[in-house]
Design an enzyme around this catalytic site. Structure first.
Site, PDB file in Angstrom:
ATOM      1  N   SER A 105       0.864  -1.188   0.000  1.00 27.64           N
ATOM      2  CA  SER A 105       0.000   0.000   0.000  1.00 27.64           C
ATOM      3  C   SER A 105       0.889   1.222   0.000  1.00 27.64           C
ATOM      4  O   SER A 105       2.056   1.146   0.426  1.00 27.64           O
ATOM      5  CB  SER A 105      -0.861   0.002   1.269  1.00 27.64           C
ATOM      6  OG  SER A 105      -1.440   1.277   1.484  1.00 27.64           O
ATOM      7  N   TYR A 135      -2.846  -1.130  10.479  1.00 28.33           N
ATOM      8  CA  TYR A 135      -2.754  -1.336   9.031  1.00 28.33           C
ATOM      9  C   TYR A 135      -1.412  -0.812   8.492  1.00 28.33           C
ATOM     10  O   TYR A 135      -0.696  -1.507   7.761  1.00 28.33           O
ATOM     11  CB  TYR A 135      -3.925  -0.624   8.343  1.00 28.33           C
ATOM     12  CG  TYR A 135      -3.987  -0.820   6.853  1.00 28.33           C
ATOM     13  CD1 TYR A 135      -4.577  -1.959   6.311  1.00 28.33           C
ATOM     14  CD2 TYR A 135      -3.459   0.124   5.977  1.00 28.33           C
ATOM     15  CE1 TYR A 135      -4.642  -2.151   4.941  1.00 28.33           C
ATOM     16  CE2 TYR A 135      -3.518  -0.062   4.600  1.00 28.33           C
ATOM     17  CZ  TYR A 135      -4.119  -1.192   4.090  1.00 28.33           C
ATOM     18  OH  TYR A 135      -4.172  -1.384   2.729  1.00 28.33           O
TER      19      TYR A 135
HETATM   20  C1  BGC Z   1      -6.258   1.466   1.984  1.00 30.75           C
HETATM   21  C2  BGC Z   1      -7.411   2.303   1.503  1.00 30.75           C
HETATM   22  C3  BGC Z   1      -6.962   3.729   1.254  1.00 30.75           C
HETATM   23  C4  BGC Z   1      -5.700   3.781   0.404  1.00 30.75           C
HETATM   24  C5  BGC Z   1      -5.146   5.186   0.270  1.00 30.75           C
HETATM   25  C6  BGC Z   1      -5.128   1.598   1.005  1.00 30.75           C
HETATM   26  O1  BGC Z   1      -4.054   0.791   1.372  1.00 30.75           O
HETATM   27  O2  BGC Z   1      -6.667   0.112   2.130  1.00 30.75           O
HETATM   28  O3  BGC Z   1      -8.461   2.290   2.459  1.00 30.75           O
HETATM   29  O4  BGC Z   1      -7.997   4.441   0.579  1.00 30.75           O
HETATM   30  O5  BGC Z   1      -4.716   2.956   0.961  1.00 30.75           O
HETATM   31  O6  BGC Z   1      -5.110   5.880   1.490  1.00 30.75           O
END
Ligand code: BGC
Length: 282
Positions: free
Chosen positions: A167, A180
């Protein structure tokens, strides 16, 4: 027209290239969202695909149906990626049915958001367990199989490819989402350390780091016009991403076209990592 209101672009309709012909791929968390789009794209590129899911067998079967329309094989396999026994059984089944594994896409992931002082140990463990430990367990099984088999030149010039779906939050801190962001930061150094370790065996390991992609995980961020307007402040390219754009990146990164690409985080984020606050400030 303000760039924020530009319509969704029409993507070039290139004929499906068979970049992954004859390869056996497994995509975790592939019954919806980014995982589903990656599984479809790999199938379109000629790979046989294992569609892993943990709940929603119907949706996983539908993804398999769609993949089979490309003339390749597809098999749905239920497994919780954070469970060592289930992961081992899933890979054993894939190897029994498909013969081997050429591509692992470590996609399964989830969010359990909370203000830090309210974040429970259960929420912490769940997110780390699936997003980070799950990637470790699957990558370990894949590496074992890649090393056992070695390079099969008529299939690919590498012994195997691992794509970690990370991410932008492997580098962008995210208040209210500490578990996360910690899991994705962990994925970054797991990926790079593993890449360093297995490179001599011709095993390629890379990450794709999506920004805001239109999927159920972040519906709150794009589901209303107000939320979407706020979201665009974080995206220099002024549109949300679509899951099939991650699918196309995955096909390229898994293919021999990317054979010299190793240990990188490929950001597919419309510039979200470019400090968008500085567009006008600073
Ligand atoms: C998350 C999303 C978020 C995106 C940008 C992703 O890794 O799961 O919820 O919109 O990152 O912030």
């Amino acid at each position: 027209m303000h760039p924020a209101h530009l319509p969704r672009p029409v993507m070039p309709q290139v004929p499906p290239q068979q970049l992954l012909l004859g390869q056996k791929a497994i995509v975790t968390g592939a019954s919806s969202g980014i995982g589903r789009a990656i599984a479809l794209a790999l199938g379109q590129a000629g790979a046989d695909v294992v569609v892993n899911y943990v709940a929603g067998e119907d949706k996983a079967e539908q993804v398999c149906e769609e993949i089979r329309r490309c003339g390749v094989r597809a098999m749905a396999v239920r497994a919780d990626v954070s469970d060592e026994g289930q992961v081992r059984e899933m890979f054993a089944r894939m190897i029994r049915q498909f013969g081997t594994v050429d591509v692992l896409v470590n996609n399964a992931g989830l969010q359990q958001d909370a203000a830090f002082e309210d974040l429970t140990l259960a929420q912490w463990n769940k997110v780390i367990g699936i997003n980070l430990t799950g990637q470790f367990l699957c990558a370990r099984e894949a590496v074992r199989e890649f090393k056992r088999r070695g390079v099969t030149p008529e299939v690919s010039c590498s012994a195997g490819k691992i794509l970690c779906i990370s991410s932008v939050h492997e580098v962008i801190p995210w208040a209210g989402h500490v578990n996360y962001a910690a899991s994705k930061g962990g994925v970054m150094l797991m990926m790079k350390s593993l890449a360093q370790e297995v490179a001599p065996y011709r095993i390629r390991v890379n990450s794709i780091c999506p920004g805001a992609i239109r999927t159920p995980i972040n519906m709150e961020a794009w589901g209303t016009p107000e939320a979407y307007r706020e979201l665009l402040k974080l995206i220099p390219y002024k549109r949300i991403g679509e899951a099939d754009e991650i699918g196309r990146a995955a096909v390229w990164l898994a293919s021999d076209y990317a054979d010299y690409v190793h240990g990188i985080s490929l950001f597919v984020d419309g510039g979200m990592t470019l400090y968008p606050g500085f567009e006008t400030g600073g």
